[in-house]
Design an enzyme around this catalytic site. Structure first.
Site, PDB file in Angstrom:
ATOM      1  N   ASP A 113       0.810  -1.220   0.000  1.00 14.50           N
ATOM      2  CA  ASP A 113       0.000   0.000   0.000  1.00 14.50           C
ATOM      3  C   ASP A 113       0.851   1.282   0.000  1.00 14.50           C
ATOM      4  O   ASP A 113       0.351   2.355  -0.333  1.00 14.50           O
ATOM      5  CB  ASP A 113      -0.924   0.037   1.232  1.00 14.50           C
TER       6      ASP A 113
ATOM      7  N   MET B 242      -5.624  -2.809  -5.010  1.00 17.41           N
ATOM      8  CA  MET B 242      -5.579  -2.688  -3.546  1.00 17.41           C
ATOM      9  C   MET B 242      -4.981  -1.331  -3.136  1.00 17.41           C
ATOM     10  O   MET B 242      -4.770  -0.466  -3.983  1.00 17.41           O
ATOM     11  CB  MET B 242      -4.775  -3.832  -2.954  1.00 17.41           C
TER      12      MET B 242
HETATM   13  O1  F6P Z   1      -2.376  -4.058   3.361  1.00 15.57           O
HETATM   14  C1  F6P Z   1      -2.171  -4.890   2.261  1.00 15.57           C
HETATM   15  C2  F6P Z   1      -3.474  -5.325   1.653  1.00 15.57           C
HETATM   16  O2  F6P Z   1      -3.179  -6.118   0.519  1.00 15.57           O
HETATM   17  C3  F6P Z   1      -4.441  -4.201   1.314  1.00 15.57           C
HETATM   18  O3  F6P Z   1      -4.097  -3.523   0.131  1.00 15.57           O
HETATM   19  C4  F6P Z   1      -5.737  -4.942   1.265  1.00 15.57           C
HETATM   20  O4  F6P Z   1      -6.818  -4.097   1.556  1.00 15.57           O
HETATM   21  C5  F6P Z   1      -5.577  -5.998   2.333  1.00 15.57           C
HETATM   22  O5  F6P Z   1      -4.198  -6.149   2.575  1.00 15.57           O
HETATM   23  C6  F6P Z   1      -6.172  -7.336   1.989  1.00 15.57           C
HETATM   24  O6  F6P Z   1      -6.057  -8.186   3.069  1.00 15.57           O
HETATM   25  P1  F6P Z   1      -6.386  -9.739   3.031  1.00 15.57           P
HETATM   26  O7  F6P Z   1      -5.165 -10.450   2.530  1.00 15.57           O
HETATM   27  O8  F6P Z   1      -6.712 -10.075   4.426  1.00 15.57           O
HETATM   28  O9  F6P Z   1      -7.552  -9.929   2.084  1.00 15.57           O
END
Ligand code: F6P
Length: 360
Positions: free
Chosen positions: A140, A182
């Protein structure tokens, strides 16, 4: 007894975690440290403890391998962030258990590789007396105290590749293609990938957008004979001032964002009559080998972390300074300070100069 560094990966995985581990093990070896890998995130520090020595030989091939050989977790008992600006205190009992394990393992330092959530936990550990050093990870790129986090460049490369592919199919069918990426509450991936991948419309959380402005851009392109349009949207962008949340459970983790791409594609089709499709890039952005930029950044972060361990420089996070040099910053000045895209900054102005629409 020899000197020991513990290393743990926390939060969502990210390209380059293994490259940091490799740099720590190799640089640590040169400085007389044995590196102990903690398995499965912070939980590996609880009974039954999952920790074993990592040798230089174990590091073969890790510079380019995605994921983390140690495993990780972005939910559970050590989760200290549940939403934007919402933090939680880790229980004193867990902290005591961690402290006992660190003493039993004989660790002189614990290097915690993670994003804002994991580093918030790391700060609490430091404040309870543990010799913690942080390394900033997240696709991010939303940590304010470092010019860049590792993993971001690789995620952008993945999104640009997707945009390149979407261009040819959009053009062939005269369609609107919406790519959702993301980035949580920051629009870095969408902004950089949109610029590098030639998107016509970029939607990010930092710039309030409206559907008529998007539709106007699509119609203006049609008027000049450009019958397709490429839109990139950050998962945290707000539709009618509201983030689209795919799962709002925050019992022991952050809420999950996602779904705005589909909502926008549907509205575009309804209002313009243009056939529209949405692709959610999802975890492809977090997988695979790191780019050359991320590999060097990870290597420099890892070496800096070992230097800090050798100097007893705890309670700090490794950082890429504005000068381009490695440095460090206090964890308390690093966490809970989200870096977002400046709507009036040079990046956005450059895009606007090219006629890229931000939906405002
Ligand atoms: O913080 C990294 C990230 O990939 C974000 O961009 C996204 O919102 C989140 O993690 C997704 O998390 P998970 O792997 O729990 O779906």
């Amino acid at each position: 007894m020899g000197k020991k560094i513990g290393v743990v990966t926390g939060g969502g995985d990210c390209p380059g975690l293994n490259a940091v581990i490799r740099a720590i093990v190799k640089a640590g070896d040169m400085q007389g440290f044995t590196t102990i890998g903690i398995r499965g995130g912070f939980d590996g520090l609880l009974t039954p403890v999952r920790a074993d020595p990592l040798t230089v030989r174990d590091m073969d091939g890790l510079l380019i391998r995605g994921g983390t050989i140690l495993g990780t977790a972005n939910s559970g008992r050590f989760s200290s962030k549940t939403g934007q600006g919402e933090t939680r205190k880790i229980s004193a009992d867990l902290m005591t258990q961690v402290q006992q394990t660190i003493e039993a393992l004989g660790l002189n330092a614990l290097v915690v590789i993670g994003g804002d959530g994991t580093l918030t936990t790391a700060l609490q550990m430091y404040e309870s007396g543990l010799p913690v050093i942080g390394v900033p990870k997240t696709i991010d790129n939303d940590l304010d105290a470092t010019q860049q986090t590792f993993g971001f460049d690789t995620a952008v490369a993945c999104a640009v590749d997707a945009l390149d592919r979407l261009h040819s199919t959009a053009q062939s069918h005269n369609r609107v293609m919406v790519l959702e990426v993301m980035g949580r509450y920051a629009g870095w991936i969408a902004a950089y990938a949109g610029l590098a991948g030639g998107a016509d419309i970029i939607l990010i959380p930092e710039i309030k957008f409206n559907m008529p402005a998007i539709e106007k851009k699509i119609r203006a392109r049609e008027a000049t004979g450009k019958l397709f349009t490429i839109v990139i949207v950050a998962e945290g962008a707000k539709l009618d001032d509201t983030m689209v949340v795919s799962d709002d459970d925050k019992t022991d983790r952050e809420i999950r964002l996602g779904g705005i791409g589909y909502a926008i594609a549907e509205k575009i089709q309804e209002n313009t009559g243009k056939e529209s499709r949405c692709v959610v890039l999802g975890h492809l952005q977090r997988g695979g080998p790191p780019t050359h930029w991320d590999r060097q950044l990870c290597t420099r972060f890892g070496v800096q972390a070992v230097d800090m361990a050798a100097n007893g420089n705890f309670g700090k996070m490794v950082a890429l300074k504005p000068s381009g040099m490695m440095g460090s910053v206090h964890l308390k000045d690093a966490v809970n300070r989200i870096r977002t895209v400046d709507p009036d900054g040079e990046l956005i102005l450059t895009a606007r100069t090219l006629g890229i629409c931000f939906g405002d």
